[in-house]
Write a protein that holds these residues in place. Sequence first.
Motif, short mmCIF file in Angstrom:
data_model
loop_
_atom_site.label_atom_id
_atom_site.label_comp_id
_atom_site.label_asym_id
_atom_site.label_seq_id
_atom_site.Cartn_x
_atom_site.Cartn_y
_atom_site.Cartn_z
N ALA A 35 0.79 -1.33 -0.05
CA ALA A 35 0.13 0.06 0.03
C ALA A 35 0.78 1.28 0.01
CB ALA A 35 -0.79 -0.04 1.27
N ALA A 36 1.97 1.25 0.69
CA ALA A 36 2.68 2.50 0.91
C ALA A 36 3.67 2.50 -0.34
CB ALA A 36 3.72 2.07 2.01
N ILE A 37 4.04 1.48 -0.94
CA ILE A 37 4.75 1.60 -2.16
C ILE A 37 3.94 1.99 -3.21
CG2 ILE A 37 6.13 0.19 -4.04
CD1 ILE A 37 7.23 -1.36 -1.69
N ARG A 38 2.67 1.62 -3.59
CA ARG A 38 1.70 2.08 -4.39
C ARG A 38 1.36 3.57 -4.51
NH1 ARG A 38 -3.07 -2.38 -5.49
NH2 ARG A 38 -1.61 -4.04 -6.20
N ARG A 39 1.37 4.29 -3.06
CA ARG A 39 1.13 5.47 -2.93
C ARG A 39 2.36 6.34 -3.32
NH1 ARG A 39 -1.79 9.63 -0.99
NH2 ARG A 39 -3.55 7.99 -0.82
N ALA A 40 3.61 5.64 -2.88
CA ALA A 40 4.87 6.47 -3.36
C ALA A 40 4.88 6.66 -4.91
CB ALA A 40 6.04 5.61 -2.79
N VAL A 41 4.62 5.38 -5.70
CA VAL A 41 4.34 5.27 -7.04
C VAL A 41 3.67 6.54 -7.58
CG1 VAL A 41 3.97 4.13 -9.24
CG2 VAL A 41 5.24 3.12 -7.42
N ARG A 42 2.24 6.52 -6.94
CA ARG A 42 1.24 7.42 -7.61
C ARG A 42 1.81 9.01 -7.21
NH1 ARG A 42 -2.18 4.91 -4.80
NH2 ARG A 42 -2.81 6.37 -3.09
N ASP A 43 2.49 9.15 -5.96
CA ASP A 43 2.62 10.75 -5.84
C ASP A 43 4.24 10.98 -6.14
OD1 ASP A 43 0.23 10.77 -4.50
OD2 ASP A 43 1.17 10.19 -2.57
N ALA A 87 -13.87 -0.60 -4.16
CA ALA A 87 -14.64 -2.00 -3.89
C ALA A 87 -14.00 -3.00 -5.22
CB ALA A 87 -16.02 -2.03 -3.92
N GLY A 88 -13.76 -3.89 -4.48
CA GLY A 88 -13.23 -4.82 -5.91
C GLY A 88 -12.80 -6.07 -5.24
N ASP A 89 -11.53 -6.82 -5.68
CA ASP A 89 -10.94 -7.90 -5.16
C ASP A 89 -10.63 -7.69 -3.81
OD1 ASP A 89 -7.79 -7.69 -5.18
OD2 ASP A 89 -8.75 -6.64 -6.81
N PRO A 90 -10.18 -8.73 -2.96
CA PRO A 90 -9.98 -8.50 -1.62
C PRO A 90 -8.80 -7.75 -1.25
CG PRO A 90 -10.37 -10.89 -2.21
CD PRO A 90 -10.73 -10.16 -3.23
N GLU A 91 -7.91 -8.22 -2.13
CA GLU A 91 -6.44 -7.35 -1.96
C GLU A 91 -6.60 -6.00 -2.09
OE1 GLU A 91 -6.88 -10.13 -3.60
OE2 GLU A 91 -5.34 -11.87 -3.35
N THR A 92 -7.37 -5.76 -3.12
CA THR A 92 -7.43 -4.24 -3.19
C THR A 92 -8.22 -3.58 -2.02
OG1 THR A 92 -7.82 -4.61 -5.70
CG2 THR A 92 -8.80 -2.51 -4.74
N ILE A 93 -9.04 -4.30 -1.63
CA ILE A 93 -9.89 -3.71 -0.48
C ILE A 93 -9.07 -3.52 0.97
CG2 ILE A 93 -11.82 -4.29 1.53
CD1 ILE A 93 -13.33 -5.41 -0.97
N LEU A 94 -8.22 -4.42 1.13
CA LEU A 94 -7.34 -4.50 2.11
C LEU A 94 -6.33 -3.33 2.06
CD1 LEU A 94 -6.53 -8.07 2.28
CD2 LEU A 94 -7.93 -6.73 4.24
N ILE A 95 -5.67 -3.27 0.99
CA ILE A 95 -4.56 -2.44 0.51
C ILE A 95 -5.38 -0.60 0.32
CG2 ILE A 95 -3.40 -1.16 -1.32
CD1 ILE A 95 -2.63 -4.16 -2.28
N SER A 96 -6.47 -0.68 0.06
CA SER A 96 -7.47 0.62 0.28
C SER A 96 -7.22 1.10 1.77
CB SER A 96 -8.71 0.59 -0.54
OG SER A 96 -8.53 0.40 -1.77
N ALA A 97 -7.82 0.17 2.48
CA ALA A 97 -7.92 0.29 4.01
C ALA A 97 -6.63 0.80 4.64
CB ALA A 97 -8.17 -0.86 4.85
N VAL A 98 -5.44 0.53 4.32
CA VAL A 98 -4.19 0.97 4.66
C VAL A 98 -4.01 2.44 4.03
CG1 VAL A 98 -1.80 0.83 4.81
CG2 VAL A 98 -3.07 -1.36 4.98
N ASP A 99 -4.18 2.51 2.64
CA ASP A 99 -4.06 3.80 1.97
C ASP A 99 -4.72 5.00 2.66
OD1 ASP A 99 -2.69 4.92 -0.43
OD2 ASP A 99 -4.82 5.57 -0.75
N ARG A 100 -6.01 4.49 3.40
CA ARG A 100 -6.93 5.71 3.84
C ARG A 100 -6.04 6.46 5.00
NH1 ARG A 100 -11.16 2.64 2.43
NH2 ARG A 100 -11.07 1.46 4.25
N VAL A 101 -5.26 5.33 5.82
CA VAL A 101 -4.34 5.93 6.93
C VAL A 101 -3.38 6.86 6.35
CG1 VAL A 101 -2.96 5.51 8.69
CG2 VAL A 101 -4.88 4.25 8.49
#
Length: 422
Positions: free
Chosen positions: A33-41, A396-410
């Motif tokens: 989740a943190a790495i995806r945010r770093a890629v995005r930002d 909303a999507g596959d379970p991994e996406t839901i979990l990663i989104s939960a962390v990304d909100r933090v």
Amino acid sequence: MDRILTRLAVARREGAPFGITSVCSAHPLVLRAAIRRAVRDGGPMLIEATCNQVNHLGGYTGMTPEAFIRFVERVAAEEGLDRSQMIFGGDHLGPNPWRKDAPEAALEKAKAMVAAYVRAGFTKIHLDASMGCAGEPAALDDRTIAERAARLAEVSERTAKAIGAPLPLYILGTEVPVPGGADHALEELRPTAPEAARATIAIHREIFSRAGLEDAFSRVIAFVVQPGVEFGSENVIGYRPELARELSALLDEEPQFVFEAHSTDYQTRAALTGLVKDGFPILKVGPSMTFALREAAYALDMIASEMVPNYGDRPLAATMEALMLAAPGDWQAHYHGDATALHLQRHYSYSDRIRYYWNRPEADRAFQTMLGALRGKTMPETLLHQFLPQLSAAEAGDPETILISAVDRVLADYQSACGTLS
């Protein structure tokens, strides 16, 4: 990327402060989740490992510093984050894992750990020798702490020079919140007194100079102090800028430094923004990310229980309960009360000591079973709303996406507080 860290004090002096989130977790989905945010930002990403979690003997994750970096690099490569965008930090590096040993024996192990961190490529090193070892008081005096920190810094410097690595940046200081959160309800918390912080800085400067470590001290970027934030098992103490005003003003006397804020978990976006503005721009976060992950995982466990035939009744939660009861060492000393209170704390405490159990084989199997049960299935919107009401349609999507989104909100709150990196 390390230049970002050396810019923190300069930016504050210039009236344009910015911050950086210190991601303190070894959970693969949290890191993803943190790495995806770093890629995005556009990065950078500061990732830290603690002395108990990762050390030359393996720590509770079973990873050495070198193995930890390789692990994170694999996830980063999968997500498209370049290694040059990552900064690795070592947190609380000192005798803490070996406090039951005699002081010299514990310090020798701490030296070996620091050397392993530097050899592996960690460039942000927090030296923390504040804890007493066998036969010593629980908390040591500033001079003893500084003398031991200097001995660890000497090893760090020597190791970096021997392998031709960049010389590390250092974090010093001893007045930190309890790692992982307090173990009782909190009512009030006072920030470090300015005179105490001033004395800590002066003693470290003196002892490092006497040890011939002036150059190392010139690369100290921050001291750890208590800004007045903390979380206990059931509540959170929010940042109050007015109480930290005098402590923040000390940075005007010491323009080399900023302060590093530990235990910023569960603070509001406004509080995190205030910390950055007031001279606490390194925001360390850990348990609130794994708390969010557990919250979403338990919701998915309930969703699978409702909609997947033969899945069972919350088998993930049942597995975690059995694991924690069979091996209570990571929570028993931290949670208090009757059987009901202990059950609730094991699963729902802000301290989130359940995070120590996710890497166990039984937990991983239950976690993967939950993911497999839901992968490829359409979860009804009404069911998602029942157990994950905060989930947006885009998440909303596959379970991994839901979990990663939960962390990304933090992480989103931290990114907003940190602003644009200079």
